[in-house]
Motif scaffolding. Structure first.
Motif, mmCIF file in Angstrom:
data_model
loop_
_atom_site.group_PDB
_atom_site.id
_atom_site.type_symbol
_atom_site.label_atom_id
_atom_site.label_comp_id
_atom_site.label_asym_id
_atom_site.label_seq_id
_atom_site.Cartn_x
_atom_site.Cartn_y
_atom_site.Cartn_z
ATOM 1 N N VAL A 40 0.853 -1.192 0.000
ATOM 2 C CA VAL A 40 0.000 0.000 0.000
ATOM 3 C C VAL A 40 0.886 1.239 0.000
ATOM 4 C CG1 VAL A 40 -1.776 1.287 1.249
ATOM 5 C CG2 VAL A 40 -1.835 -1.213 1.229
ATOM 6 N N VAL A 41 0.564 2.210 -0.861
ATOM 7 C CA VAL A 41 1.337 3.449 -0.916
ATOM 8 C C VAL A 41 1.086 4.257 0.351
ATOM 9 C CG1 VAL A 41 1.756 5.584 -2.184
ATOM 10 C CG2 VAL A 41 1.191 3.496 -3.434
ATOM 11 N N TRP A 49 2.894 9.389 -1.125
ATOM 12 C CA TRP A 49 2.684 9.656 -2.543
ATOM 13 C C TRP A 49 3.730 10.602 -3.104
ATOM 14 C CZ3 TRP A 49 -0.439 6.887 -5.562
ATOM 15 C CH2 TRP A 49 -1.416 6.100 -4.940
ATOM 16 N N TYR A 73 -0.523 -3.016 -9.416
ATOM 17 C CA TYR A 73 -0.963 -2.643 -8.076
ATOM 18 C C TYR A 73 -1.286 -3.891 -7.264
ATOM 19 C CZ TYR A 73 -5.692 -3.388 -9.998
ATOM 20 O OH TYR A 73 -6.797 -3.930 -10.593
ATOM 21 N N ALA A 88 -4.949 -3.470 -2.557
ATOM 22 C CA ALA A 88 -4.823 -2.015 -2.466
ATOM 23 C C ALA A 88 -6.205 -1.375 -2.500
ATOM 24 C CB ALA A 88 -3.973 -1.491 -3.620
ATOM 25 N N SER A 124 -9.317 3.592 -4.027
ATOM 26 C CA SER A 124 -9.006 5.017 -4.150
ATOM 27 C C SER A 124 -7.561 5.253 -4.585
ATOM 28 C CB SER A 124 -9.264 5.724 -2.814
ATOM 29 O OG SER A 124 -8.463 5.165 -1.783
ATOM 30 N N SER A 125 -6.685 4.288 -4.299
ATOM 31 C CA SER A 125 -5.281 4.467 -4.672
ATOM 32 C C SER A 125 -5.098 4.458 -6.184
ATOM 33 C CB SER A 125 -4.418 3.390 -4.018
ATOM 34 O OG SER A 125 -4.712 2.113 -4.548
ATOM 35 N N ARG A 165 -5.454 7.929 -7.348
ATOM 36 C CA ARG A 165 -4.258 8.715 -7.056
ATOM 37 C C ARG A 165 -3.146 8.398 -8.045
ATOM 38 N NH1 ARG A 165 -3.552 10.821 -1.869
ATOM 39 N NH2 ARG A 165 -1.636 11.680 -2.767
#
Length: 327
Positions: free
Chosen positions: A24-25, A28, A56, A60, A63-64, A67
């Motif tokens: 998970v990021v 950012w 990804y 995850a 919503s990522s 982004r």
């Protein structure tokens, strides 16, 4: 790579920024800086001239993806992008779009059922024990066994090399643990005329993937998660997906990993009344880079070229379009 860049430490030309934790990021801004330096400084390309395929994590948050689209189109100004699950790309590396992807990489493990290119989110399971966690565990084991060697000061790279060269998965953990005669000591040179000898640490290191309780975690091990993923898919597809259980990620390369996973998975099937289900594990030698391989194969297909999300589409519909385009 460009030296001295914020959020991107360099050692020997390799980026050492870690904006992603457990798939998970978490940073950012650091991810943007890292990608820009990888494209401009590493690959020496202009981002606004090349479409970008991004993988990804299967777990995850949705919503990522929005982004990621914003970062690619607004910050890097790419002309087009595509986003694909690491699990799907791992399957693609073996030439299939249906199966069960079992990933064990640096930050996280996943078991993801996929049929005809579509994954079952409700049947996807994750384990936050993977390569980085195992490296820290190995360091702790060595510090306990050799307190006088100041092993806590060893660079992460050295610990990782030690793990890759010396550690293996036991096929009888309890038996090996309680019988020193079944240990297989190995020495590893640390330089400066120093070396460290590993004994039970060799098979203790990767064991948390199968027994997270060794690290005080309550979730089940990877074999149980793989079985749960198979159990959750429709019965009409269970056998077909079990026929192609694809292993991916560097943490699956431990000697004994495939055999132990297969053994425990078969035991789970027998225990829960699925004796007729016989999972077939696909463990290719290059599986540590299976996601990259799958991505390169897919992106080179002529049929794939119409699957890009273009800058014009992004400007017209916004970042939420990713959920429609890449569903």
């Amino acid at each position: 790579m460009l030296p001295g860049a914020p959020g991107c430490e360099l050692a020997g030309g390799v980026a050492r920024s870690h904006p992603i934790k457990h798939g998970v990021v978490v940073d950012w801004e650091a991810l943007e800086g890292l990608w820009e330096r990888l494209l401009v400084g590493g690959l020496q390309v202009c981002p606004d001239q090349w479409p970008v395929l991004v993988s990804y994590s299967p777990s995850a948050p949705s919503s990522s993806l929005e982004r990621v689209a914003e970062l690619l189109f607004e910050a890097l100004e790419v002309p087009a992008c595509h986003m694909a699950s690491t699990a799907l790309l791992a399957l693609c590396s073996t030439g299939t779009f249906s199966g069960l992807a079992v990933e064990a990489g640096a930050g996280v493990c996943h078991a993801t059922p996929i049929y005809a290119g579509h994954s079952w989110q409700k049947a996807t399971f994750r384990l936050d024990v993977a390569g980085t966690t195992l490296s820290r565990y190995l360091r702790d084991l060595l510090v306990t066994a050799c307190p006088n060697l100041l092993l806590q000061t060893l660079p992460r790279k050295t610990i990782t090399q030690l793990k890759k060269r010396c550690c293996y998965v036991s096929l009888d953990f309890e038996g090996d643990l309680h019988n020193p005669a079944r240990h297989h000591p190995a020495s590893f040179s640390l330089g400066n005329r120093c070396s460290v000898c590993l004994s039970s640490e060799r098979f203790l290191c990767p064991e948390p993937i199968f027994r997270p309780g060794l690290l005080g975690q309550s979730e089940p091990g990877l074999p149980t998660l793989v079985f749960q993923a198979l159990h959750r898919v429709p019965a009409t597809l269970r056998t077909r997906l079990a026929d192609t259980v694809v292993l991916a990620g560097g943490s699956t390369l431990f000697p004994g990993f495939t055999e132990r996973l297969e053994m425990e998975l078969e035991a789970q099937c027998q225990r829960h009344g699925y004796g007729a289900l016989q999972p077939h594990l696909v463990a290719k030698p290059g599986r540590s880079t299976a996601v990259w391989t799958g991505g390169s194969m897919v992106a080179s297909l002529r049929s794939f070229q119409r699957r890009w999300m273009t800058r014009a589409l992004y400007q017209e519909c916004g970042s939420k379009l990713v959920h429609e385009v890449f569903n």
